[in-house]
Design a protein around this motif. Structure first.
Motif, PDB file in Angstrom:
ATOM      1  N   ASP A  55       0.826  -1.210   0.000  1.00 55.13           N
ATOM      2  CA  ASP A  55       0.000   0.000   0.000  1.00 55.13           C
ATOM      3  C   ASP A  55       0.861   1.262   0.000  1.00 55.13           C
ATOM      4  O   ASP A  55       0.566   2.237  -0.711  1.00 55.13           O
ATOM      5  N   ALA A  56       1.924   1.247   0.789  1.00 55.64           N
ATOM      6  CA  ALA A  56       2.796   2.416   0.879  1.00 55.64           C
ATOM      7  C   ALA A  56       3.493   2.685  -0.449  1.00 55.64           C
ATOM      8  O   ALA A  56       3.613   3.836  -0.882  1.00 55.64           O
ATOM      9  N   HIS A  57       3.946   1.623  -1.096  1.00 56.99           N
ATOM     10  CA  HIS A  57       4.658   1.797  -2.364  1.00 56.99           C
ATOM     11  C   HIS A  57       3.714   2.341  -3.440  1.00 56.99           C
ATOM     12  O   HIS A  57       4.107   3.187  -4.265  1.00 56.99           O
ATOM     13  N   SER A  58       2.488   1.896  -3.437  1.00 60.49           N
ATOM     14  CA  SER A  58       1.506   2.402  -4.398  1.00 60.49           C
ATOM     15  C   SER A  58       1.286   3.899  -4.209  1.00 60.49           C
ATOM     16  O   SER A  58       1.257   4.670  -5.179  1.00 60.49           O
ATOM     17  N   GLU A  59       1.146   4.310  -2.957  1.00 61.41           N
ATOM     18  CA  GLU A  59       0.984   5.736  -2.665  1.00 61.41           C
ATOM     19  C   GLU A  59       2.231   6.511  -3.082  1.00 61.41           C
ATOM     20  O   GLU A  59       2.140   7.606  -3.663  1.00 61.41           O
ATOM     21  N   ALA A  60       3.395   5.945  -2.810  1.00 63.52           N
ATOM     22  CA  ALA A  60       4.646   6.642  -3.088  1.00 63.52           C
ATOM     23  C   ALA A  60       4.873   6.857  -4.582  1.00 63.52           C
ATOM     24  O   ALA A  60       5.485   7.850  -4.993  1.00 63.52           O
ATOM     25  N   ARG A  61       4.392   5.930  -5.418  1.00 59.52           N
ATOM     26  CA  ARG A  61       4.553   6.098  -6.863  1.00 59.52           C
ATOM     27  C   ARG A  61       3.880   7.382  -7.354  1.00 59.52           C
ATOM     28  O   ARG A  61       4.409   8.093  -8.219  1.00 59.52           O
ATOM     29  N   HIS A  62       2.727   7.680  -6.793  1.00 61.61           N
ATOM     30  CA  HIS A  62       2.038   8.910  -7.183  1.00 61.61           C
ATOM     31  C   HIS A  62       2.764  10.135  -6.639  1.00 61.61           C
ATOM     32  O   HIS A  62       2.768  11.206  -7.273  1.00 61.61           O
ATOM     33  N   GLN A  63       3.408   9.989  -5.493  1.00 61.08           N
ATOM     34  CA  GLN A  63       4.180  11.095  -4.943  1.00 61.08           C
ATOM     35  C   GLN A  63       5.363  11.457  -5.831  1.00 61.08           C
ATOM     36  O   GLN A  63       5.772  12.622  -5.890  1.00 61.08           O
ATOM     37  N   VAL A  64       5.929  10.464  -6.507  1.00 63.70           N
ATOM     38  CA  VAL A  64       7.036  10.723  -7.428  1.00 63.70           C
ATOM     39  C   VAL A  64       6.609  11.739  -8.484  1.00 63.70           C
ATOM     40  O   VAL A  64       7.356  12.685  -8.807  1.00 63.70           O
ATOM     41  N   LEU A  65       5.423  11.585  -9.029  1.00 64.68           N
ATOM     42  CA  LEU A  65       4.936  12.512 -10.058  1.00 64.68           C
ATOM     43  C   LEU A  65       4.775  13.920  -9.492  1.00 64.68           C
ATOM     44  O   LEU A  65       5.116  14.915 -10.153  1.00 64.68           O
ATOM     45  N   ASP A  66       4.271  14.026  -8.275  1.00 68.21           N
ATOM     46  CA  ASP A  66       4.124  15.338  -7.643  1.00 68.21           C
ATOM     47  C   ASP A  66       5.479  15.990  -7.415  1.00 68.21           C
ATOM     48  O   ASP A  66       5.666  17.185  -7.677  1.00 68.21           O
TER      49      ASP A  66
END
Length: 427
Positions: A256-267
């Protein structure tokens, strides 16, 4: 029904003097150090390559191998050998050439004098070379599962390899998993995160970018984004947002954390690409396949390093490493203020006893999971410190075997002298 009983015969893969579990910075140095002492060593790594967070997590630069103020070197030995080899590939810049508040430190000043920029791919090449030359047997794609313990000592470790379950016998085991997984399975008392709340430091998914105009990058990006210049022109490692309450010993939590973090990369990339001078034409070149984990389990060892110890620079009689990076504890929850709240001594020390877990006779633990208060380990979780601990653990294991004494009976003076002989710094 929520449990089953599972029993089967498992093939014995081999028998060794020392088995090191985890091929990150601490594990590689443990394995090399023990093998150089003449031991038969197996190094087991769950992923495809050596390097741990420095490779799979794209974490960098190395923070740092100098004291708090950047005046005197604190970590050498195998760490320095690695850097020297990286230099031959033009894949590292020696720390003495790097000043704080530059593009190599994302313009951060405090504790960032003399970091070591490096390239993660070439680090894999260097570590492969060094492990092979030392005579270490390497087994990648092999996940640790369990141990068999008899009379307070690990008899064998069980792994899930590509071919199925295998068992490995050894006289000494070294836990460099980054989660104290071996120690926990062996019955060693552990705790996760902060002592009171159990909340760990947050995780971050790092990434690399290219095609940056180095000459026009003159000030730090919008916080919390940090872009650290790599040795190559126009390339940077990016450290940015947080994912909170990640249990690094739980697959669902990591998923779950990695999924959230992938979107943070774009931000985070948008902050650079759209708001930071010099990054207008930049592009993402690589995103870490492994989530960066700052904190997981801590073992209960023969001695627990305290915040006061690190602040006072307590010089233990059984010291095996010295360090100087600040107690960098990122905010554990949204809205909190983290990072460097408590000052460290110019130089602080790591005792051998903190690598010795309670309730297991033939196990050493090296890296960020040593016996240490959560706040205090904020600096020691950095990779040069882990490498120094790993080298000490490998030599200690060998001295134990060569002298036919237990890990707790290793002659500290002999250990310290051997570390110094092999280029390590302990004072």
């Amino acid at each position: 029904m929520n449990r089953i009983s599972f029993q089967r015969d498992i093939e014995i893969y081999g028998e060794y003097d020392v088995v090191v579990i985890g091929g990150g910075p601490a594990g590689v140095c443990s394995a090399i150090a023990a093998a150089r002492q003449g031991e038969r060593v197996l190094l087991v790594e769950a992923t495809s390559s050596l390097g741990g967070m420095a490779v799979g997590g794209l974490v960098g630069p190395f923070m740092t191998d100098f004291d708090r103020d950047g005046n005197t070197q604190t970590v050498a030995g195998i760490f320095s050998e690695v850097v020297e080899r990286l230099k031959k590939y033009s894949a590292a810049i020696p720390s003495e050439r790097i000043e704080a508040k530059t593009i190599y430190t994302s313009f951060i000043k405090r504790y960032h004098r003399h970091v070591t920029p490096f390239d993660s791919f070439y680090l894999q090449i260097v570590l492969d070379e060094m492990v092979r030359e030392a005579g270490v047997e390497l087994l990648c794609y092999t996940q640790f599962s369990d141990v068999v313990v008899e009379n307070g000592a690990i008899q064998c470790a069980v792994f899930c390899a590509a071919e199925g379950l295998i068992a490995v016998l050894a006289k000494v085991f070294i836990d460099c998993t980054g989660t104290a997984a071996v120690a926990e399975k062996a019955g060693v008392p552990t705790y996760k995160g902060d002592e009171e709340s159990g909340t760990p430091q947050p995780g971050t998914l790092m990434f690399e970018i290219g095609n940056v105009d180095d000459d026009r990058y003159t000030e730090r990006p919008e916080k919390p984004v940090k872009a650290y210049k790599m040795p190559q022109k126009g390339r940077y490692k990016v450290n940015h947002y947080h994912v909170y309450n990640v249990d690094a010993a739980n697959s669902k939590s990591l998923t779950d954390a990695h999924s959230e973090a992938r979107h943070q990369v774009l931000d985070a990339f948008s902050v650079l690409h759209e708001k930071t001078v010099g990054f207008e034409n930049s592009e993402i070149t690589s995103v870490a396949p492994v989530l960066g984990i700052r904190e997981s389990r801590h073992i209960e060892g023969e001695y627990k390093i305290t915040v006061q110890d690190v602040s006072d620079g307590v010089k233990y009689p059984d010291r095996i490493a010295v360090y100087g990076f600040g107690m960098d504890v990122h905010n554990r929850n949204v809205g909190e203020t983290g990072n460097f709240k408590i000052e460290v001594a110019p130089r602080y020390y790591i005792p051998y006893r903190s690598l010795l877990p309670k309730k297991c006779l033939n196990l050493l633990v090296a890296g960020k999971t040593i016996s240490c208060e959560s706040q205090a380990v904020g600096g020691m979780r950095c990779m040069p410190a882990a490498m120094a601990m790993g080298q000490a653990a490998g030599i200690a294991a060998a001295l134990s075997l060569n002298s036919s004494v237990s890990l707790r009976e290793v002659d500290i003076t002999l250990l310290q002298n051997e570390l110094i002989k092999n280029g390590a710094i302990i004072d």
